[in-house]
Design a protein around this motif. Structure first.
Motif: not given
Length: 235
Positions: A143-145, A152-156, A158-161, A181-185
């Protein structure tokens, strides 16, 4: 040439890097349609089936001998149109789903977009039936990711995932599937002992194999770069 249908421009460098690492010499053509995901989220994947078909036809006209859809939400409708467009059309998450059911019956599908659950869960169950294996598929929504990704907060994002993945009890799952696919990192940040699977690398490998087979079979004929439709980005 392999055409890739994306619903986010952020996928373009990801797949270019994987191509350079694993499939040097493979020509990629990227076509980004963010609107397809927006509408699929609002009205369901079937609502964009006609437009997806139009994009696939454009890919063939541009010389693609195979198409890889990198969006899990619309991958099913893209794959279903393969026979009509005359070239292999692959969904990026099918190889990942196949690996998940081999790992064991307890599969946790993690997603940041609710629209992804239906197609991905169905795919995992389909691969289980295809392999004659049991599957107990559960959903985990981060939720919220997605709002972080959109801003554009890709770091946040990925960290949430990664935090959500690590919260899955290790004795409750045989495989954890990152549905988008966006969750891969996030895989690089997880500490769980449960296998965490993502789609880009195995999906691109399957598509590269389809390109090889399609080229031998003469799919789509020969096209020059001058024939590439407006909007394509080839690498």
């Amino acid at each position: 040439m392999l055409a890739l249908l994306h619903t986010s421009p952020l996928h373009v460098p990801v797949f270019d890097a994987l191509r350079d690492e694993d499939h040097p010499g493979l020509e990629l053509a990227h076509l980004v349609h963010e609107d397809l995901l927006t509408r699929a989220r609002a009205d369901g994947p079937d609502a964009v089936a006609g437009d997806v078909r139009a994009v696939l036809d454009q890919a063939v006209a541009g010389g693609a001998v195979a198409v890889l859809c990198t969006c899990s939400s619309i991958g099913g409708v893209a794959e279903a149109a393969a026979e009509e467009v005359g070239v292999p059309v692959l969904r990026v998450d099918r190889p990942m789903a196949a690996a998940a059911v081999v790992a064991g019956p307890r599969v946790v599908v993690v997603a940041t977009s609710e629209s992804t659950f239906g197609p991905t869960v169905t795919l995992v169950e389909e691969e289980a039936r295809r392999s004659g294996l049991p599957a107990d598929v559960r959903r985990l929504f981060v939720d919220g990711a997605w709002a972080l990704f959109q801003t554009g907060d890709t770091e946040g994002y990925v960290r949430a995932v990664a935090e959500a993945v690590d919260a899955v009890p290790g004795d409750s799952a045989d495989a954890i599937v990152l549905a988008q696919a966006s969750m891969t990192p996030a895989r690089l940040l997880t500490t769980t002992a449960v296998p965490v699977l993502s789609s880009p690398r195995p999906g691109l490998a399957a598509a590269a194999a389809a390109v090889s087979g399609g080229a031998r079979a003469g799919y789509a004929g020969e096209k020059s770069r001058a024939d590439t439709p407006t909007g394509w980005r080839t690498q």
